[in-house]
Design a protein around this motif. Structure first.
Motif, mmCIF file in Angstrom:
data_model
loop_
_atom_site.group_PDB
_atom_site.id
_atom_site.type_symbol
_atom_site.label_atom_id
_atom_site.label_comp_id
_atom_site.label_asym_id
_atom_site.label_seq_id
_atom_site.Cartn_x
_atom_site.Cartn_y
_atom_site.Cartn_z
ATOM 1 N N THR A 184 23.698 135.705 -30.915
ATOM 2 C CA THR A 184 24.652 135.313 -29.884
ATOM 3 C C THR A 184 25.091 133.862 -30.108
ATOM 4 O O THR A 184 24.548 132.940 -29.486
ATOM 5 C CB THR A 184 24.043 135.480 -28.475
ATOM 6 N N PRO A 185 26.049 133.642 -30.988
ATOM 7 C CA PRO A 185 26.544 132.287 -31.217
ATOM 8 C C PRO A 185 27.483 131.837 -30.103
ATOM 9 O O PRO A 185 28.131 132.661 -29.450
ATOM 10 C CB PRO A 185 27.306 132.421 -32.542
ATOM 11 N N SER A 186 27.542 130.526 -29.897
ATOM 12 C CA SER A 186 28.561 129.979 -29.012
ATOM 13 C C SER A 186 29.835 129.794 -29.843
ATOM 14 O O SER A 186 29.992 130.413 -30.886
ATOM 15 C CB SER A 186 28.086 128.667 -28.382
ATOM 16 N N THR A 187 30.722 128.947 -29.410
ATOM 17 C CA THR A 187 32.019 128.813 -30.078
ATOM 18 C C THR A 187 31.868 128.378 -31.532
ATOM 19 O O THR A 187 31.217 127.390 -31.846
ATOM 20 C CB THR A 187 32.892 127.780 -29.343
ATOM 21 N N ILE A 188 32.495 129.146 -32.421
ATOM 22 C CA ILE A 188 32.540 128.824 -33.846
ATOM 23 C C ILE A 188 34.009 128.655 -34.226
ATOM 24 O O ILE A 188 34.880 129.390 -33.757
ATOM 25 C CB ILE A 188 31.894 129.938 -34.699
ATOM 26 N N ALA A 189 34.289 127.696 -35.081
ATOM 27 C CA ALA A 189 35.672 127.397 -35.464
ATOM 28 C C ALA A 189 36.232 128.496 -36.370
ATOM 29 O O ALA A 189 36.089 128.465 -37.585
ATOM 30 C CB ALA A 189 35.740 126.046 -36.175
ATOM 31 N N GLY A 200 41.560 120.434 -29.572
ATOM 32 C CA GLY A 200 42.098 120.864 -30.856
ATOM 33 C C GLY A 200 41.318 120.400 -32.065
ATOM 34 O O GLY A 200 41.798 120.480 -33.191
ATOM 35 N N ASN A 201 40.100 119.899 -31.847
ATOM 36 C CA ASN A 201 39.287 119.381 -32.955
ATOM 37 C C ASN A 201 38.211 120.387 -33.344
ATOM 38 O O ASN A 201 37.174 120.478 -32.681
ATOM 39 C CB ASN A 201 38.640 118.058 -32.553
ATOM 40 N N PRO A 202 38.400 121.153 -34.433
ATOM 41 C CA PRO A 202 37.425 122.181 -34.808
ATOM 42 C C PRO A 202 36.118 121.616 -35.350
ATOM 43 O O PRO A 202 35.110 122.325 -35.401
ATOM 44 C CB PRO A 202 38.164 122.982 -35.875
ATOM 45 N N GLU A 203 36.120 120.352 -35.752
ATOM 46 C CA GLU A 203 34.923 119.781 -36.366
ATOM 47 C C GLU A 203 33.795 119.551 -35.367
ATOM 48 O O GLU A 203 32.652 119.353 -35.755
ATOM 49 C CB GLU A 203 35.270 118.457 -37.060
ATOM 50 N N ARG A 204 34.101 119.560 -34.074
ATOM 51 C CA ARG A 204 33.066 119.261 -33.081
ATOM 52 C C ARG A 204 32.242 120.497 -32.715
ATOM 53 O O ARG A 204 31.254 120.382 -31.994
ATOM 54 C CB ARG A 204 33.708 118.674 -31.821
ATOM 55 N N VAL A 205 32.651 121.669 -33.185
ATOM 56 C CA VAL A 205 31.907 122.889 -32.863
ATOM 57 C C VAL A 205 31.316 123.497 -34.133
ATOM 58 O O VAL A 205 31.566 123.025 -35.245
ATOM 59 C CB VAL A 205 32.810 123.924 -32.156
ATOM 60 N N LEU A 206 30.518 124.525 -33.948
ATOM 61 C CA LEU A 206 29.901 125.211 -35.082
ATOM 62 C C LEU A 206 30.947 125.658 -36.101
ATOM 63 O O LEU A 206 32.059 126.053 -35.740
ATOM 64 C CB LEU A 206 29.144 126.443 -34.583
ATOM 65 N N PRO A 208 31.743 128.270 -39.554
ATOM 66 C CA PRO A 208 31.274 129.550 -40.101
ATOM 67 C C PRO A 208 30.095 129.385 -41.056
ATOM 68 O O PRO A 208 29.180 130.215 -41.085
ATOM 69 C CB PRO A 208 32.512 130.093 -40.828
ATOM 70 N N GLU A 209 30.090 128.291 -41.821
ATOM 71 C CA GLU A 209 29.005 128.059 -42.781
ATOM 72 C C GLU A 209 27.665 127.833 -42.079
ATOM 73 O O GLU A 209 26.608 128.184 -42.612
ATOM 74 C CB GLU A 209 29.343 126.860 -43.669
ATOM 75 N N ASP A 210 27.692 127.239 -40.887
ATOM 76 C CA ASP A 210 26.461 127.045 -40.121
ATOM 77 C C ASP A 210 25.862 128.397 -39.736
ATOM 78 O O ASP A 210 24.651 128.628 -39.862
ATOM 79 C CB ASP A 210 26.734 126.240 -38.839
ATOM 80 N N PHE A 211 26.724 129.269 -39.256
ATOM 81 C CA PHE A 211 26.277 130.602 -38.859
ATOM 82 C C PHE A 211 25.774 131.380 -40.073
ATOM 83 O O PHE A 211 24.733 132.051 -40.011
ATOM 84 C CB PHE A 211 27.426 131.353 -38.188
ATOM 85 N N ALA A 212 26.485 131.288 -41.183
ATOM 86 C CA ALA A 212 26.106 132.011 -42.398
ATOM 87 C C ALA A 212 24.732 131.574 -42.901
ATOM 88 O O ALA A 212 23.923 132.401 -43.334
ATOM 89 C CB ALA A 212 27.162 131.805 -43.478
ATOM 90 N N GLN A 213 24.466 130.278 -42.836
ATOM 91 C CA GLN A 213 23.153 129.776 -43.259
ATOM 92 C C GLN A 213 22.051 130.349 -42.372
ATOM 93 O O GLN A 213 20.974 130.721 -42.849
ATOM 94 C CB GLN A 213 23.131 128.248 -43.189
ATOM 95 N N TRP A 214 22.305 130.398 -41.081
ATOM 96 C CA TRP A 214 21.350 130.952 -40.114
ATOM 97 C C TRP A 214 21.034 132.410 -40.445
ATOM 98 O O TRP A 214 19.871 132.813 -40.500
ATOM 99 C CB TRP A 214 21.941 130.815 -38.720
ATOM 100 N N ILE A 232 22.728 130.343 -31.171
ATOM 101 C CA ILE A 232 22.983 129.084 -31.864
ATOM 102 C C ILE A 232 24.138 128.398 -31.153
ATOM 103 O O ILE A 232 25.135 129.029 -30.803
ATOM 104 C CB ILE A 232 23.296 129.320 -33.360
ATOM 105 N N PHE A 233 23.973 127.088 -30.918
ATOM 106 C CA PHE A 233 24.966 126.321 -30.172
ATOM 107 C C PHE A 233 25.383 125.084 -30.964
ATOM 108 O O PHE A 233 24.622 124.583 -31.796
ATOM 109 C CB PHE A 233 24.376 125.844 -28.837
ATOM 110 N N SER A 234 26.552 124.577 -30.678
ATOM 111 C CA SER A 234 26.969 123.283 -31.182
ATOM 112 C C SER A 234 26.118 122.211 -30.502
ATOM 113 O O SER A 234 25.821 122.318 -29.298
ATOM 114 C CB SER A 234 28.439 123.019 -30.886
ATOM 115 N N THR A 235 25.711 121.188 -31.247
ATOM 116 C CA THR A 235 24.850 120.159 -30.678
ATOM 117 C C THR A 235 25.571 119.375 -29.577
ATOM 118 O O THR A 235 25.051 119.173 -28.486
ATOM 119 C CB THR A 235 24.405 119.182 -31.774
ATOM 120 N N ASN A 236 26.799 118.937 -29.846
ATOM 121 C CA ASN A 236 27.516 118.113 -28.876
ATOM 122 C C ASN A 236 28.985 118.502 -28.869
ATOM 123 O O ASN A 236 29.831 117.820 -29.405
ATOM 124 C CB ASN A 236 27.362 116.631 -29.254
#
Length: 237
Positions: A184-189, A200-206, A208-214, A232-236
């Motif tokens: 159950t991931p939260s928002t992924i870009a 509009g800044n995709p860099e602040r969220v998870l 796809p590569e983060d999820f793939a590594q997981w 899995i959640f975005s840190t900030n």
């Protein structure tokens, strides 16, 4: 840790976004990968990227919500790969709007793709895994399935249903040494979410590569261990 080299995986919705990232991550581990989707041109390009890792790769074009097409497509890919050890149930859509605004047709389409698509693909790979007495199924849900919200009734309901389906699947199929993992991931870009980011800044969220590594790390765990449910959640964000 398990060495994934030589295993065979099918990734639904694997031509782009989250599915593509997972497919490439698995290929980097030496996994032979088949992907599904509806855009043949996109999948052809992804297959070529997968092959750069020195593994076999193939694809099939079909809608996961179409039972006959999905079953036949999954079986075809399993035969091309020479079996299937891993299924990543990633294909999904989002259609958002209030309960008052959304048509019943739009609502049903989300359920058909996000829920029945998972069911059809899992049913198709089960005989292959059962015959080997081993396998891994990763069902991609969402934190939206843990808590619904305004304007997302269809999407949230579909993902909540995936979570419950996965729990039943795990209870039944773990007896055949098949690990069923519900993520159950939260928002992924991805294309599905970029329009929802307020700044509009995709860099602040998870990513796809983060999820793939997981996903890859979980699959490499000793087979006596099973991550039944994970978020899995975005840190900030």
């Amino acid at each position: 840790m398990i060495d994934l080299k030589g295993k065979k995986a099918i990734v639904t919705g694997g031509g782009r976004g989250l599915g593509k990232a997972v497919a490439l991550s698995l290929a980097a581990e030496g996994v032979h990968v088949a992907i599904t989707g509806r855009n043949e041109a996109t999948m052809k390009g992804t297959v070529e990227e997968i092959k750069k890792h020195g593994v076999n790769a193939c694809y099939a074009v079909f809608d996961v919500a179409d039972e006959k097409a999905a079953t036949a497509g999954i079986q075809k890919l399993a035969e091309e790969l020479g079996g299937v050890d891993i299924l990543i149930n990633n294909a999904g859509i989002g259609d958002f709007g209030t309960l008052e605004e959304m048509s019943s047709e739009a609502w049903k389409k989300v359920i058909d793709v996000n829920l029945f698509g998972v069911y059809y693909a899992a049913q198709a790979v089960y005989p292959y895994m059962k015959s080997k007495n081993e396998g891994d199924i990763v069902n991609v849900a969402s934190t939206a399935g843990l808590k619904g919200g305004a304007g997302m009734s269809a999407y949230a309901a579909s993902k909540a249903a995936v979570i419950s389906l996965s729990q039943s699947m795990m209870a039944e199929w773990r007896k055949s040494n098949i690990r069923v993992m519900t993520l159950t991931p939260s928002t992924i870009a991805t294309d599905l979410t970029l329009g929802t980011l307020t700044d509009g800044n995709p860099e602040r969220v998870l990513q796809p590569e983060d999820f793939a590594q997981w996903v890859t790390d979980m699959l490499k765990m000793n087979r006596r261990a099973l991550i039944a449910n994970g978020s899995i959640f975005s840190t900030n964000p």
